[in-house]
Design a protein around this motif. Structure first.
Motif, mmCIF file in Angstrom:
data_model
loop_
_atom_site.group_PDB
_atom_site.id
_atom_site.type_symbol
_atom_site.label_atom_id
_atom_site.label_comp_id
_atom_site.label_asym_id
_atom_site.label_seq_id
_atom_site.Cartn_x
_atom_site.Cartn_y
_atom_site.Cartn_z
ATOM 1 N N VAL A 123 -14.837 -95.257 48.896
ATOM 2 C CA VAL A 123 -15.387 -95.892 47.696
ATOM 3 C C VAL A 123 -15.669 -97.365 47.946
ATOM 4 C CG1 VAL A 123 -14.298 -94.281 46.080
ATOM 5 C CG2 VAL A 123 -13.068 -96.340 46.757
ATOM 6 N N ASP A 124 -16.696 -97.884 47.246
ATOM 7 C CA ASP A 124 -17.010 -99.307 47.363
ATOM 8 C C ASP A 124 -17.421 -99.940 46.038
ATOM 9 O OD1 ASP A 124 -19.573 -98.463 46.875
ATOM 10 O OD2 ASP A 124 -20.377 -99.023 48.829
ATOM 11 N N GLY A 125 -17.364 -99.168 44.947
ATOM 12 C CA GLY A 125 -17.682 -99.734 43.634
ATOM 13 C C GLY A 125 -19.138 -99.653 43.245
ATOM 14 N N SER A 126 -20.012 -99.205 44.145
ATOM 15 C CA SER A 126 -21.437 -99.100 43.816
ATOM 16 C C SER A 126 -21.688 -97.856 42.965
ATOM 17 C CB SER A 126 -22.268 -99.002 45.100
ATOM 18 O OG SER A 126 -21.987 -97.790 45.772
ATOM 19 N N SER A 184 -21.372 -94.809 45.159
ATOM 20 C CA SER A 184 -19.970 -94.464 45.393
ATOM 21 C C SER A 184 -19.386 -93.774 44.168
ATOM 22 C CB SER A 184 -19.197 -95.758 45.718
ATOM 23 O OG SER A 184 -17.814 -95.542 45.678
ATOM 24 N N ASN A 185 -19.698 -94.281 42.982
ATOM 25 C CA ASN A 185 -19.186 -93.674 41.749
ATOM 26 C C ASN A 185 -19.708 -92.254 41.564
ATOM 27 O OD1 ASN A 185 -17.717 -95.951 41.173
ATOM 28 N ND2 ASN A 185 -19.240 -96.814 39.782
ATOM 29 N N HIS A 221 -10.881 -97.310 50.486
ATOM 30 C CA HIS A 221 -11.798 -98.449 50.528
ATOM 31 C C HIS A 221 -11.619 -99.134 51.873
ATOM 32 C CE1 HIS A 221 -14.315 -101.735 49.099
ATOM 33 N NE2 HIS A 221 -13.440 -102.558 49.621
ATOM 34 N N GLN A 273 -10.870 -107.583 45.705
ATOM 35 C CA GLN A 273 -12.001 -106.784 45.235
ATOM 36 C C GLN A 273 -11.787 -105.327 45.618
ATOM 37 O OE1 GLN A 273 -15.918 -107.767 46.747
ATOM 38 N NE2 GLN A 273 -16.756 -105.906 45.875
ATOM 39 N N ARG A 293 -9.454 -103.732 43.255
ATOM 40 C CA ARG A 293 -10.105 -103.448 41.973
ATOM 41 C C ARG A 293 -10.980 -102.200 42.062
ATOM 42 N NH1 ARG A 293 -10.555 -109.037 41.646
ATOM 43 N NH2 ARG A 293 -12.693 -108.999 42.434
ATOM 44 N N VAL A 294 -11.712 -102.068 43.169
ATOM 45 C CA VAL A 294 -12.565 -100.890 43.377
ATOM 46 C C VAL A 294 -11.719 -99.620 43.349
ATOM 47 C CG1 VAL A 294 -13.923 -99.665 45.142
ATOM 48 C CG2 VAL A 294 -14.433 -102.056 44.603
ATOM 49 N N ASP A 329 -10.461 -98.941 39.768
ATOM 50 C CA ASP A 329 -11.522 -98.378 38.917
ATOM 51 C C ASP A 329 -11.725 -96.895 39.216
ATOM 52 O OD1 ASP A 329 -11.876 -100.856 37.798
ATOM 53 O OD2 ASP A 329 -13.724 -101.332 38.892
ATOM 54 N N ALA A 330 -11.735 -96.536 40.502
ATOM 55 C CA ALA A 330 -11.929 -95.131 40.876
ATOM 56 C C ALA A 330 -10.729 -94.291 40.433
ATOM 57 C CB ALA A 330 -12.144 -95.020 42.385
#
Length: 150
Positions: free
Chosen positions: A9-12, A15-16, A37, A61, A64-65, A68-69
């Motif tokens: 995952v990278d938050g994009s 990725s989502n 990550h 960061q 956080r990513v 969020d996931a």
């Protein structure tokens, strides 16, 4: 059945989308996710005067990513844990293969388009590396043309 699903995952948005696809499979099969990550330390330690600060920001960061996931997984009632892996210049494909073996994953789900963070590795060669090196099946989730999250 794919019950142990590893997702870089990278938050994009890309990725989502991969996370959403993995969650759907996990929910249907009573499975769980391992969210990874990748943080390339070398990208933050190359001659910058404030490299320690940049590395800390990148770690924050990354955390956080992953949070969020994990929140997405919690909302879907799917067990998930996150892991921040510092790659120190290693290729994404190698890292994903190593993590998949160590965690005994049944499947890797990866996004194949994006512009930020780790996703720069997924533009072409990175996704191809993951497909070639992963010790288990790989599901590549593509972002529709023209939708790159920005």
């Amino acid at each position: 059945m794919y019950r142990r699903i590893l997702v870089p995952v990278d938050g994009s948005e890309t990725s989502n989308r991969a996370v959403v696809a993995a969650l759907q499979m996990a929910r249907e099969n009573g499975g769980r996710l391992r969210l990874v990550h990748a943080l390339d330390e070398l990208a933050y330690l190359s001659g910058y005067e404030y490299s320690a600060d940049l590395l800390k920001q990148a770690r924050d960061q990354g955390a956080r990513v992953l949070e969020d996931a994990q929140s997405m997984a919690q909302s879907a009632s799917v067990p998930a844990d996150g892991k921040l892996v510092e790659t120190a210049g290693r290729r994404l494909g190698e890292l994903v293969a190593e993590e998949a073996r160590a965690w005994e994953a049944d499947l890797v789900v990866v996004g194949t388009h994006g512009r930020r963070g780790m996703s720069r590795f997924l533009l072409g060669s990175g996704a191809e590396q993951v497909l070639r090196l992963a010790p288990v099946p790989v599901l590549a989730v593509r972002t529709p043309h023209g939708h790159d999250g920005h």
